[in-house]
Design an enzyme around this catalytic site. Structure first.
Site, PDB file in Angstrom:
ATOM      1  N   ARG A  22      38.305  46.957  38.891  1.00  0.00           N
ATOM      2  CA  ARG A  22      37.525  47.295  40.081  1.00  0.00           C
ATOM      3  C   ARG A  22      38.239  48.306  40.969  1.00  0.00           C
ATOM      4  NH1 ARG A  22      39.038  44.933  44.587  1.00  0.00           N
ATOM      5  NH2 ARG A  22      37.042  44.897  45.665  1.00  0.00           N
ATOM      6  N   GLU A  49      51.996  26.139  24.335  1.00  0.00           N
ATOM      7  CA  GLU A  49      53.046  25.908  25.334  1.00  0.00           C
ATOM      8  C   GLU A  49      53.822  27.178  25.668  1.00  0.00           C
ATOM      9  OE1 GLU A  49      51.205  22.746  25.333  1.00  0.00           O
ATOM     10  OE2 GLU A  49      52.000  23.201  23.371  1.00  0.00           O
ATOM     11  N   ASP A  90      39.900  47.267  51.263  1.00  0.00           N
ATOM     12  CA  ASP A  90      40.863  47.672  52.279  1.00  0.00           C
ATOM     13  C   ASP A  90      41.040  46.574  53.313  1.00  0.00           C
ATOM     14  OD1 ASP A  90      41.061  50.032  51.006  1.00  0.00           O
ATOM     15  OD2 ASP A  90      39.778  51.151  52.373  1.00  0.00           O
ATOM     16  N   PRO A  95      52.507  31.192  32.913  1.00  0.00           N
ATOM     17  CA  PRO A  95      52.746  30.494  34.179  1.00  0.00           C
ATOM     18  C   PRO A  95      54.127  30.797  34.768  1.00  0.00           C
ATOM     19  CG  PRO A  95      52.154  28.935  32.415  1.00  0.00           C
ATOM     20  CD  PRO A  95      52.283  30.273  31.790  1.00  0.00           C
TER      21      PRO A  95
HETATM   22  C1  JCE Z   1      48.935  29.469  30.164  1.00  0.00           C
HETATM   23  C2  JCE Z   1      50.098  26.414  30.098  1.00  0.00           C
HETATM   24  C3  JCE Z   1      51.381  25.698  31.920  1.00  0.00           C
HETATM   25  C4  JCE Z   1      52.287  25.492  29.730  1.00  0.00           C
HETATM   26  C5  JCE Z   1      49.481  30.188  28.091  1.00  0.00           C
HETATM   27  C6  JCE Z   1      48.664  29.582  31.549  1.00  0.00           C
HETATM   28  C7  JCE Z   1      48.150  30.024  34.499  1.00  0.00           C
HETATM   29  N1  JCE Z   1      47.785  30.150  36.919  1.00  0.00           N
HETATM   30  C8  JCE Z   1      48.091  30.667  35.717  1.00  0.00           C
HETATM   31  N2  JCE Z   1      48.351  31.943  35.543  1.00  0.00           N
HETATM   32  N3  JCE Z   1      48.586  32.146  34.262  1.00  0.00           N
HETATM   33  C9  JCE Z   1      48.483  30.986  33.592  1.00  0.00           C
HETATM   34  C10 JCE Z   1      48.693  30.835  32.155  1.00  0.00           C
HETATM   35  C11 JCE Z   1      48.957  31.972  31.399  1.00  0.00           C
HETATM   36  C12 JCE Z   1      49.226  31.875  30.033  1.00  0.00           C
HETATM   37  C13 JCE Z   1      49.221  30.617  29.424  1.00  0.00           C
HETATM   38  N4  JCE Z   1      49.038  28.414  29.294  1.00  0.00           N
HETATM   39  C14 JCE Z   1      48.812  27.025  29.610  1.00  0.00           C
HETATM   40  N5  JCE Z   1      50.253  26.256  31.425  1.00  0.00           N
HETATM   41  C15 JCE Z   1      52.410  25.320  31.092  1.00  0.00           C
HETATM   42  C16 JCE Z   1      51.104  26.047  29.210  1.00  0.00           C
HETATM   43  C17 JCE Z   1      49.338  28.832  28.054  1.00  0.00           C
END
Ligand code: JCE
Length: 224
Positions: free
Chosen positions: A152, A114, A167, A87
């Site tokens: 893709r 986390e 496109d 995230p």
């Molecule tokens: C993920 C998590 C928030 C702590 C590994 C979420 C979300 N929209 C998003 N794109 N990528 C993610 C994502 C990617 C990897 C992880 N979490 C859950 N989300 C805070 C943990 C754990």
């Protein structure tokens, strides 16, 4: 292209990667996707992949050792791009997907819990990607989205018609309303202009509808 996915939940990938266009691309040898279970890179009896954060914080982190072992086994010097789904990453865009589609070897680490021990970022990861500003339970679905979005774009994966659709999104506007038969359905009529046969008028109508819809729903796309 070769893609390695490192995850604690390999079965999450079975559905999305084994259907439709992705399945056909794999069957035709346009992409080779391998999904690896990070637990297979542990050596202890209980195959532990997570641990508590130092300094006391809620939740669990992914341990560095299984991720290091997996990446060091799979990466090919000078050829592999290592991506961490998180995230905290930069948002995935069509532009970034096109750039990744030009790579020969992607190694995608799915975050879970986390997060991951910071030394994974420091020593292994080339870039961190988020698929958008919303919360998921883990990184596996985010990685599946990235794989779909990149595959893709590989040469030969889409037919010409679908490539054109890409496109038009890349052109930065939303698609306006579209209709198929019948010309009237439950009292709702297809706009006369689409039945008129006047291709100039149809093109102008479509452009105006696209502009209106984009202004209404995604004004951010119209800003320079
Ligand atoms: C993920 C998590 C928030 C702590 C590994 C979420 C979300 N929209 C998003 N794109 N990528 C993610 C994502 C990617 C990897 C992880 N979490 C859950 N989300 C805070 C943990 C754990």
């Amino acid at each position: 292209m070769q893609i390695e996915v490192l995850t604690l939940f390999p079965r999450i990938f079975e559905g999305p990667l084994d259907e439709s266009i992705l399945k056909r691309a794999r069957d035709r040898g346009l992409v080779n996707i391998r999904v690896h279970n990070l637990r297979d890179f542990t050596h202890d009896k209980h195959r532990v992949v997570d641990d508590k954060p130092y300094g006391g914080a809620p939740g669990m982190l992914m341990k560095p050792e299984p991720i290091f072992e997996a990446v060091e086994k799979l990466r090919q010097p000078g050829k592999s791009r290592v991506v961490l789904m998180t995230p905290q990453g930069v948002p995935l865009t069509q532009q970034r997907a096109r750039e990744l589609a030009g790579q020969l070897h992607l190694i995608i680490i799915c975050g879970h819990y986390e997060g991951v021990d910071e030394r994974v970022r420091e020593a292994l990861v080339d870039e961190e990607i988020s698929i958008g500003d919303y919360v998921l339970t883990n990184g596996a679905l985010a990685a599946a989205v990235l794989v779909d979005c990149v595959v893709r774009l590989l040469p030969g994966v889409l037919g010409d018609n679908q490539s054109a659709a890409d496109d038009s999104f890349a052109g930065g506007m939303l698609e306006g309303p579209q209709y198929t038969r019948p010309p009237e359905f439950r009292g709702m009529k297809v706009p006369d202009v689409l039945l008129s046969g006047d291709h100039g008028a149809i093109a102008r109508w479509r452009a105006e509808q696209a502009r209106q819809r984009t202004k209404e729903r995604r004004p951010d796309l119209l800003k320079p």
